[in-house]
Each structure stands twice: as C-alpha cells, then as structure tokens.
Write an enzyme that holds these catalytic residues in place. Structure first.
Site, PDB file in Angstrom:
ATOM      1  N   LYS A   1      -9.541  -1.361  13.142  1.00 23.20           N
ATOM      2  CA  LYS A   1      -8.298  -1.011  13.843  1.00 23.20           C
ATOM      3  C   LYS A   1      -8.180  -1.765  15.160  1.00 23.20           C
ATOM      4  O   LYS A   1      -7.120  -2.287  15.489  1.00 23.20           O
ATOM      5  CB  LYS A   1      -8.202   0.505  14.062  1.00 23.20           C
ATOM      6  CG  LYS A   1      -7.926   1.306  12.780  1.00 23.20           C
ATOM      7  CD  LYS A   1      -6.643   0.872  12.092  1.00 23.20           C
ATOM      8  CE  LYS A   1      -6.271   1.721  10.898  1.00 23.20           C
ATOM      9  NZ  LYS A   1      -5.210   1.104  10.067  1.00 23.20           N
TER      10      LYS A   1
ATOM     11  N   GLY B   1       0.833  -1.211   0.000  1.00 23.13           N
ATOM     12  CA  GLY B   1       0.000   0.000   0.000  1.00 23.13           C
ATOM     13  C   GLY B   1       0.859   1.248   0.000  1.00 23.13           C
ATOM     14  O   GLY B   1       0.540   2.254   0.645  1.00 23.13           O
TER      15      GLY B   1
ATOM     16  N   ASP C   1       1.996  -1.525  -4.556  1.00 25.11           N
ATOM     17  CA  ASP C   1       0.653  -0.945  -4.437  1.00 25.11           C
ATOM     18  C   ASP C   1      -0.237  -1.656  -5.445  1.00 25.11           C
ATOM     19  O   ASP C   1       0.260  -2.278  -6.389  1.00 25.11           O
ATOM     20  CB  ASP C   1       0.683   0.569  -4.709  1.00 25.11           C
ATOM     21  CG  ASP C   1      -0.575   1.261  -4.173  1.00 25.11           C
ATOM     22  OD1 ASP C   1      -0.566   1.681  -3.006  1.00 25.11           O
ATOM     23  OD2 ASP C   1      -1.570   1.362  -4.922  1.00 25.11           O
TER      24      ASP C   1
ATOM     25  N   TYR D   1     -14.091   1.555  10.289  1.00 24.98           N
ATOM     26  CA  TYR D   1     -12.637   1.805  10.324  1.00 24.98           C
ATOM     27  C   TYR D   1     -12.093   1.470  11.711  1.00 24.98           C
ATOM     28  O   TYR D   1     -11.081   0.767  11.847  1.00 24.98           O
ATOM     29  CB  TYR D   1     -12.406   3.275   9.982  1.00 24.98           C
ATOM     30  CG  TYR D   1     -10.970   3.733   9.998  1.00 24.98           C
ATOM     31  CD1 TYR D   1     -10.074   3.340   9.016  1.00 24.98           C
ATOM     32  CD2 TYR D   1     -10.515   4.598  10.988  1.00 24.98           C
ATOM     33  CE1 TYR D   1      -8.768   3.789   9.016  1.00 24.98           C
ATOM     34  CE2 TYR D   1      -9.213   5.062  10.994  1.00 24.98           C
ATOM     35  CZ  TYR D   1      -8.340   4.653  10.007  1.00 24.98           C
ATOM     36  OH  TYR D   1      -7.046   5.104  10.019  1.00 24.98           O
TER      37      TYR D   1
HETATM   38  N1  SER Z   1      -6.930   9.993   9.439  1.00 27.19           N
HETATM   39  C1  SER Z   1      -7.820   8.899   9.694  1.00 27.19           C
HETATM   40  C2  SER Z   1      -9.210   9.225   9.306  1.00 27.19           C
HETATM   41  O1  SER Z   1      -9.588  10.358   9.441  1.00 27.19           O
HETATM   42  C3  SER Z   1      -7.788   8.523  11.143  1.00 27.19           C
HETATM   43  O2  SER Z   1      -6.767   7.642  11.391  1.00 27.19           O
HETATM   44  O3  SER Z   1      -9.926   8.366   8.939  1.00 27.19           O
END
Ligand code: SER
Length: 315
Positions: free
Chosen positions: A144, A8, A34, A140
């Site tokens: 994580k 990536g 990538d 997200y």
């Molecule tokens: N910069 C990222 C986001 O805003 C947070 O880790 O999704």
C-alpha cells in the site's frame, strides 16, 4: 468520468461499486472485469474476464472500450498477505503497475484504494495524521505504501490523474471480504443472525478504524469528481467515520439482540497486525480538499446490517 473500467470487480468493494457507478454513469458505461466470471455483475452491464497481470489485455480493453477512468481494486488483504507475501507483492503491485501504465498510455484517471494498513507501529496511534511516519510491518502495508508512492510518482512525472483514499476496515452485506484483519467486524453480524454467537479472532480491546460500505462508495465518486485544483494530496487521503473495538461492536449488537454471545480464539497473525495499525485516522485533509463527510456511524450501520442480513434467510 464517462467510460469506466473496474479491475477486480468481483471482490468486496467491486461487487458494490460496480452497481453504484452504473446507477450514476449508466449501465453500459461501467465495464466490470475480474479474473473469474461474475454472473451477478454481468446481469446489469458489460462484464469481461480479465487477469490484471495481463497488461496487454487490459490495454486492449481500455482502448477498444474508450475508457477514461480505471478503478483498480485488485488486492490480497493483510492476513492472507502474511501467509503468501511473495504472491501478495506480485498480485498487488503487478495489477497496480499495469493499471498505472495503461492509464498513462491511454490518458485515463486512476483510482486505487490504499488502507489503514499503510501505517505501522511507529505511526502515531490516535488521530493518525495525513502526513506522518509510514513504516508498515505487513506485506499488505508495504504494497500500500509503495502503491501510494507510485501513484504520486505517475502523477508528478507523467501527469496521470491518480487519486486514492486510505480505507478503514470496510463493513458490507453483499460480498464477504477475504483474508483481512478487519473481517471480524463483518463476520460478527452474520454470526449474530446465523447462530447467535461469535468467536472473535482479534483481542477485545484493540481499536481499528471502520467504515460502512455506502460511505466508502460515495468517497470513491466524490474524490474522483473533485476539482483537481483543490487537491493538495492525491495518494492517498485518510478518511474516517468510526473507530471501535470488538467489545464495542459486540455491545452494540447485544443492545438489539440480548441473547447474542461472543468469546475469543485469538489469531496471533491478526492480533499482531491489528495492534500495528492506528486506533483512528485524522481525515481533516479529505474534509478540506474535497468535502469528505461520513454519513454512517456504528449505531445506524448496526441497524442496517442486521436488517439486510436477516433478509438473506441464512441457514
Ligand atoms: N480490510 C483490510 C484488511 O483487514 C485493511 O485495509 O486487510
């Protein structure tokens, strides 16, 4: 680390980390990959097109190139993750699981970034501790937290040398972030130079932790080179350097560009995400266990961002 694979590499972090690592470890020893061609990265060293969801291709590259450290930087960010949650899970977790498996099979160290997004509305808001409640409300963040736990699992169960930091919003001037909640803090600098006005999607009084890219790059290397005997934590360390609201960054730019104006067009998705994240993180463990210390603050970053973006001669 002697032979490094970056997965990536074309994104916001990878496009700068590749160059940074090549300066330290030698151009030929940092293999950038990538899912798309990246001509800029191919100029300074080896580059291969690699789909991180293809574990066999990743394993072949690691084996043939004698890689001993992997940086997995593949991720859909928080706002785009809410638009496509299933895809975000498949890509974010798929790339991580493949990286962990390849690291286990070929005895590589593995760095994967976590994020302030791993925290949620029930985490303590200010000076959020290293070890605390983590119940994120975004896909997200779910990825994580799951990634942090998988990283620790691979370390304790299989002895894989997994390490990670929880990055704040990263501010940089080489490659734009895409689809994150903290992106406004990058865009504001570009718009200040380009048009002299900025429409902010996040409410003016919401604090989030932020960091300038040079500190973030240094953190990656310092953590990966840290003495493992000193690491109590691994996945993942809080790191911090500055925390501000849109009004605060706006005022900082306006000090240097008095004509600059900002208004608001609040994006409800970004608003909800931003409000669910901490105001600031406590990075004591990173400071104690591997000597983390930021070098940039809002003022020095603003000087540097405006100078670098001016040089781009944007239209
Ligand atoms: N910069 C990222 C986001 O805003 C947070 O880790 O999704």
């Amino acid at each position: 680390m002697k032979r490094i694979l970056i997965v990536g590499a074309g994104g916001q972090i990878g496009s700068e980390l590749t160059v940074y690592l090549r300066k330290i470890y030698g151009n030929d020893n940092v293999i950038a990959t990538d899912v798309r061609e990246c001509p800029a990265l191919a100029e300074s060293g080896p580059f291969k097109v690699l789909n991180a969801l293809d574990a066999t291709a990743m394993a072949e590259l690691v084996s043939s190139q004698k890689v001993d450290a992997i940086f997995n930087l593949v991720a859909l960010l928080s706002a785009v993750g809410e638009a496509k949650p299933q895809t975000a899970w498949q890509i974010n977790m798929g790339a991580l699981l493949n990286s962990l498996e390849v690291a286990r099979l070929y005895n590589c160290a593995l760095f994967t970034p976590s994020s302030i997004g791993a925290f949620g509305p029930t985490s303590p808001k200010d000076k959020t501790p290293q070890d605390t409640v983590m119940r994120p409300t975004t896909m997200y963040g779910v990825c994580k937290v799951s990634g942090e736990m998988l990283g620790d699992y691979y370390h304790t169960r299989f002895g894989v040398d997994t390490r990670s930091v929880r990055f704040p919003g990263l501010i940089s001037n080489v490659t734009l972030p895409g689809g994150g909640t903290t992106d406004y803090a990058v865009e504001i600098y570009y718009e200040a130079i380009r048009s002299g006005r900025f429409t902010c999607p996040v409410p003016g009084d919401v604090y989030m932790d932020m960091m300038y890219m040079p500190d973030a790059l240094r953190a990656c290397v310092e953590l990966m080179e840290a003495d493992p005997a000193k690491l109590v934590h691994r996945n993942s360390f809080n790191i911090a350097s500055m925390s501000f609201t849109p009004e605060i960054i706006y005022a900082e730019i306006k000090k240097r560009m008095p004509e600059f104006t900002m208004d608001y067009n609040i994006d409800p998705v970004k608003e909800a995400i931003a409000k669910s994240w901490p105001n600031s993180l406590d990075d004591t463990c990173a400071r104690e266990e591997w000597g983390w210390k930021p070098e940039w603050d809002l003022s020095s970053m603003t000087d540097d961002m405006l100078e670098k973006i001016r040089l781009k001669n944007l239209k």
